[in-house]
Write an enzyme that holds these catalytic residues in place. Sequence first.
Site, PDB file in Angstrom:
ATOM      1  N   ARG A  78       0.895  -1.130   0.040  1.00  0.00           N
ATOM      2  CA  ARG A  78      -0.083   0.049   0.041  1.00  0.00           C
ATOM      3  C   ARG A  78       0.777   1.202   0.033  1.00  0.00           C
ATOM      4  O   ARG A  78       1.307   1.813   0.927  1.00  0.00           O
ATOM      5  CB  ARG A  78      -0.908  -0.037   1.088  1.00  0.00           C
ATOM      6  CG  ARG A  78      -1.846  -1.045   1.177  1.00  0.00           C
ATOM      7  CD  ARG A  78      -2.556  -1.247   2.472  1.00  0.00           C
ATOM      8  NE  ARG A  78      -1.838  -1.896   3.608  1.00  0.00           N
ATOM      9  CZ  ARG A  78      -1.987  -1.971   4.856  1.00  0.00           C
ATOM     10  NH1 ARG A  78      -3.237  -1.530   5.261  1.00  0.00           N
ATOM     11  NH2 ARG A  78      -1.179  -2.668   5.604  1.00  0.00           N
ATOM     12  N   ASP A 101       2.385   5.050  -0.284  1.00  0.00           N
ATOM     13  CA  ASP A 101       1.675   6.351   0.246  1.00  0.00           C
ATOM     14  C   ASP A 101       1.450   7.275  -0.815  1.00  0.00           C
ATOM     15  O   ASP A 101       2.047   7.119  -1.745  1.00  0.00           O
ATOM     16  CB  ASP A 101       2.995   6.837   1.289  1.00  0.00           C
ATOM     17  CG  ASP A 101       2.877   6.081   2.651  1.00  0.00           C
ATOM     18  OD1 ASP A 101       1.944   5.399   2.846  1.00  0.00           O
ATOM     19  OD2 ASP A 101       4.025   6.029   3.175  1.00  0.00           O
ATOM     20  N   ARG A 148      11.347   5.761   3.330  1.00  0.00           N
ATOM     21  CA  ARG A 148      11.543   7.304   3.236  1.00  0.00           C
ATOM     22  C   ARG A 148      12.454   7.466   4.358  1.00  0.00           C
ATOM     23  O   ARG A 148      13.422   8.571   4.313  1.00  0.00           O
ATOM     24  CB  ARG A 148      10.467   8.077   2.916  1.00  0.00           C
ATOM     25  CG  ARG A 148       9.707   7.673   1.666  1.00  0.00           C
ATOM     26  CD  ARG A 148       8.315   8.211   1.586  1.00  0.00           C
ATOM     27  NE  ARG A 148       8.310   9.639   1.988  1.00  0.00           N
ATOM     28  CZ  ARG A 148       7.114  10.228   2.405  1.00  0.00           C
ATOM     29  NH1 ARG A 148       5.784   9.702   2.775  1.00  0.00           N
ATOM     30  NH2 ARG A 148       7.185  11.545   2.564  1.00  0.00           N
TER      31      ARG A 148
END
Length: 292
Positions: A63, A65, A219
């Site tokens: 999933r 972002d 990230r």
Amino acid sequence: MSEPAVTASGDGGFCRLRLDISYDGTDFAGWARQIGQRTVCELLEETLSTVLRVPVRLTVAGRTDAGVHATGQVAHTDVPETCLDTRSIAGDPSRLVGRLAKMLPDDVRVRRIERGSADFDARFSALRRHYMYRLTDARWGSEPIHARSTATWSRPLDVDAMNGASESLLGLNDFAAFCRRREGATTIRDLQRFSWHRDHDGVLIGAVSADAFCWSMVRSLVGAVASVGDGRRNVDWCRGLLTETTRNSKIPVADARGLCLVGVDYPPESELAARNEITRDVRSATGGCCGG
């Protein structure tokens, strides 16, 4: 994450479809459905439902972002066999690719559709996910043609230092310091690859692979090692983050635009059922997880 609308029965009544998907995430609020937001999942489910004339619900490998891209996303859905028996599809799911290309916007494409085993689960069957991160430290920033897929860093970066920091994080560890908290979700992950090189244009390319990823984990990993690469932190600081049990606010979260899901690995068909059981047992024991 959306669940399948129906369950593959194995008696010919339903067909499990595997979809290989690409998208530019810039103008999407991520994969998962959100009220009042443009999402990849909702767009694909509604388009597929229109073409097949049945409700379609997708289960996805990761999933992503808001702002994150994909060239190797994988999803599955179960649909009645009869909805494929139209003149335009003639029982061949691969013919849906062309139909969808005419209906979908330019920033999302279904590259392949094929029949899958009833045991294939885009999420639970996955062995590992692979991401790529594009980062430039050029004084002028990103080249305009690549601006939607390349993040910028304001300080010069030492690739060797970044590789040293990345290597210190490899293995099965608790990545709580790198993850946004999700109630009941485990932050233990097996980081199997994390390396950097510069391409011919001088852009830093990061390769990141793990069995799964927590929310914002990639990230945050990039932000941490880039902080070592620009000289503000050292490798010991980076490695020490693995001893922390909560999110560390001093880790910069790198820009979503540089991140792309480039692939998902699955076992042979004969091992799918066993892999599903192993993954579900782990998720149940540890309180669930994020898909990517």
